[in-house]
Write an enzyme that holds these catalytic residues in place. Structure first.
Site, PDB file in Angstrom:
ATOM      1  N   CYS A 261     -26.003 -16.403  11.066  1.00 43.13           N
ATOM      2  CA  CYS A 261     -24.654 -16.500  11.554  1.00 43.13           C
ATOM      3  C   CYS A 261     -23.764 -17.339  10.588  1.00 43.13           C
ATOM      4  CB  CYS A 261     -24.370 -16.863  13.033  1.00 43.13           C
ATOM      5  SG  CYS A 261     -25.317 -15.696  14.146  1.00 43.13           S
TER       6      CYS A 261
HETATM    7  C1  UDX Z   1     -24.431 -20.322  15.481  1.00 41.91           C
HETATM    8  C2  UDX Z   1     -23.095 -20.606  16.539  1.00 41.91           C
HETATM    9  O1  UDX Z   1     -23.293 -22.012  17.155  1.00 41.91           O
HETATM   10  C3  UDX Z   1     -22.844 -19.641  17.541  1.00 41.91           C
HETATM   11  O2  UDX Z   1     -21.593 -20.044  18.572  1.00 41.91           O
HETATM   12  C4  UDX Z   1     -22.387 -18.143  16.991  1.00 41.91           C
HETATM   13  O3  UDX Z   1     -22.504 -17.151  17.914  1.00 41.91           O
HETATM   14  C5  UDX Z   1     -23.539 -17.999  16.078  1.00 41.91           C
HETATM   15  O4  UDX Z   1     -23.802 -18.961  15.199  1.00 41.91           O
HETATM   16  P1  UDX Z   1     -26.873 -20.357  15.606  1.00 41.91           P
HETATM   17  O5  UDX Z   1     -26.830 -19.636  14.366  1.00 41.91           O
HETATM   18  O6  UDX Z   1     -27.688 -19.940  16.838  1.00 41.91           O
HETATM   19  O7  UDX Z   1     -25.214 -20.118  16.352  1.00 41.91           O
HETATM   20  O8  UDX Z   1     -27.164 -21.823  15.237  1.00 41.91           O
HETATM   21  P2  UDX Z   1     -26.479 -23.174  15.479  1.00 41.91           P
HETATM   22  O9  UDX Z   1     -27.039 -24.032  16.573  1.00 41.91           O
HETATM   23  O10 UDX Z   1     -24.997 -23.281  15.428  1.00 41.91           O
HETATM   24  O11 UDX Z   1     -27.135 -24.221  14.309  1.00 41.91           O
HETATM   25  C6  UDX Z   1     -26.721 -23.586  13.068  1.00 41.91           C
HETATM   26  C7  UDX Z   1     -27.098 -24.426  12.036  1.00 41.91           C
HETATM   27  O12 UDX Z   1     -26.484 -25.576  11.953  1.00 41.91           O
HETATM   28  C8  UDX Z   1     -28.506 -24.666  12.048  1.00 41.91           C
HETATM   29  O13 UDX Z   1     -29.257 -24.512  10.870  1.00 41.91           O
HETATM   30  C9  UDX Z   1     -28.686 -26.343  12.495  1.00 41.91           C
HETATM   31  O14 UDX Z   1     -29.795 -26.959  12.092  1.00 41.91           O
HETATM   32  C10 UDX Z   1     -27.437 -26.676  11.859  1.00 41.91           C
HETATM   33  N1  UDX Z   1     -26.761 -27.796  12.434  1.00 41.91           N
HETATM   34  C11 UDX Z   1     -26.224 -27.817  13.760  1.00 41.91           C
HETATM   35  C12 UDX Z   1     -26.718 -28.968  11.624  1.00 41.91           C
HETATM   36  O15 UDX Z   1     -27.019 -29.419  10.633  1.00 41.91           O
HETATM   37  N2  UDX Z   1     -26.068 -30.013  12.376  1.00 41.91           N
HETATM   38  C13 UDX Z   1     -25.481 -29.893  13.714  1.00 41.91           C
HETATM   39  O16 UDX Z   1     -24.823 -31.131  14.066  1.00 41.91           O
HETATM   40  C14 UDX Z   1     -25.540 -28.776  14.300  1.00 41.91           C
END
Ligand code: UDX
Length: 416
Positions: A261
């Site tokens: 996403c």
């Molecule tokens: C994301 C959005 O959170 C969600 O609302 C939307 O509908 C779809 O995309 P998701 O893809 O499941 O959800 O992942 P998310 O939990 O958001 O993490 C995304 C990426 O960011 C991961 O690779 C995670 O490791 C990274 N991340 C997240 C960080 O590097 N630091 C953070 O503080 C949070």
């Protein structure tokens, strides 16, 4: 209500299962018969998602490849995939194909219904692509059918919770009659409901994901500076996060964001902006920093170990803990560079080895203990279990802040 869900992918299956759980009469349509069979007969989700198989075993969902089955529906959700091409522009084939099939079925549908786009699409797609195709049914938008855009904000690994407990419900509506139908479905959810127009709803989804990505790239940039100055980025994030205008969430510095996403939606918004002749400097900065951030892990590693023929162990392959998904995982870039530099890669992940093995059959998938016997270890996904390993005497470059790893002989954080 009578609900049809088109597309049994991630968003579609969770939407169908949760709406069935809430007592709606749900039909799930997909072109992939095997997938539907696994869902209906074996109650097994094709993709790993916490609690989804249990939920599937509790609910009844009619499944079919036949679009005629949508005819009794009050609401038809379009939940097909919207991958993007190299330039970041949206790949619309699944949307147009599904919409064409719905239009075909609408020809024989007598009562009013609402077609609601739930797939992530660029602003303007519902008005400029979906509605014109639906009109080929000979039916009239506003009279015979309604149209909405109702984005989903669920996270992988927490999808059922996020569907059932949304932070907000966004209803983009063609007209108020369309919006009333969606409002009726969501009014029992304990969440604020924002009713707006179609392209604003599309933009809210993209801007929300782009902002989350921006927050991550921001803290990673601050992290890169902190590391130069010998300051602990996580302490800085803690101090920042007390301010509710900033918020403590999504300030975990590391090797950057991945998944199906955030990178895709960010690229989609950048491509759309450029299409309008606008240069999105901040968004491009967010993406460029993210592209480079994962490679900082390898740069740090090279200070300690010459890579040629070295055995480098990877802890984590999934794009984040709690999923088997490796789409746009930061591990991909890291493994590519390690192999280019002639290193021998050994990797472990509790769930994602099968998926990652499809991308990199040439590397060795081993136990976490064997990873620890490597010349050096890279932490790529912050699975909880990595906080219970023994790192003493090891060389560890940490991309995800696993506290226990600090006991290593040589320990370095990517940006702390
Ligand atoms: C994301 C959005 O959170 C969600 O609302 C939307 O509908 C779809 O995309 P998701 O893809 O499941 O959800 O992942 P998310 O939990 O958001 O993490 C995304 C990426 O960011 C991961 O690779 C995670 O490791 C990274 N991340 C997240 C960080 O590097 N630091 C953070 O503080 C949070």
């Amino acid at each position: 209500m009578k609900i049809s869900v088109i597309g049994a992918g991630y968003v579609g299956l969770v939407t169908a299962a949760c709406l069935a759980k809430l007592g709606n009469d749900v039909v799930l349509i997909d072109i992939d018969e095997d997938k539907l069979e696994a869902i209906h007969n074996n109650r097994v989700s094709p993709t790993y998602e916490e609690g989804l198989n249990e939920l599937l075993s509790q609910v009844h969902i009619q499944v079919s490849t036949d679009y005629e089955k949508i005819s009794p529906s009050d609401i038809i959700f379009i939940c097909v995939g919207t991958p993007s091409d190299k330039s970041g522009s949206i790949f619309l084939e699944h949307i147009t194909e599904a919409t064409t099939q719905i239009a075909e079925a609408l020809k024989r549908k007598l009562d009013y219904c609402v077609v609601a786009v739930k797939s992530t699409v660029a602003p303007g797609t519902t008005e400029e692509v979906v509605i014109p195709i639906l009109a080929t049914s000979g039916r009239k938008a506003g009279n015979d059918f309604g149209v909405c855009m109702c984005p989903e904000f669920l996270r992988e690994g927490k999808a059922i919770h996020d569907f059932m407990n949304p932070a907000r419900v966004i209803i983009g509506e063609y007209d108020s009659k369309s919006g009333d139908m969606l409002y009726k479905l969501y009014q029992s959810f304990n969440a604020p409901i924002l009713r707006t127009n179609l392209r604003t709803a599309e933009m809210i989804k993209l801007a929300s994901n782009a902002f989350l990505a921006t927050k991550i790239s921001f803290i990673n940039e601050v992290g890169n500076i902190c590391k130069q100055l010998g300051i602990d980025t996580y302490e800085v994030a803690k101090g920042m996060g007390f301010d509710e205008r900033i918020g403590s969430k999504f300030l975990n510095a590391g090797i950057g964001f991945g998944g199906s996403c955030l990178p895709k939606d960010l690229k989609m918004l950048i491509a759309k902006a450029k299409e309008t002749g606008y240069e999105p400097t901040i968004l491009e900065g967010v993406l460029n920093l993210n592209e480079a951030q994962a490679l900082k892990l390898v740069e740090s590693l090279k200070k300690h170990v010459p890579l040629k023929d070295a055995v480098i162990g990877l802890l984590g392959l999934a794009f984040k803990p709690g999923t088997d998904d490796v789409r746009d995982s930061r591990a991909i870039k890291i493994v590519e560079v390690l192999l280019q530099e002639g290193a021998v890669v050994k990797a472990y992940d509790p769930l994602a080895v099968k998926n990652f093995g499809k991308l990199f059959p040439q590397i060795e998938y081993v136990t976490k203990e064997e990873v620890l016997n490597s010349d050096a270890i890279l932490i790529v996904t912050e699975w909880e279990e990595f906080n219970h390993l023994h790192y003493k005497g090891k060389i560890v470059i940490d991309g995800r802040r696993v506290a226990k790893a600090r006991e290593a002989r040589i320990y370095e954080g990517v940006c702390w």
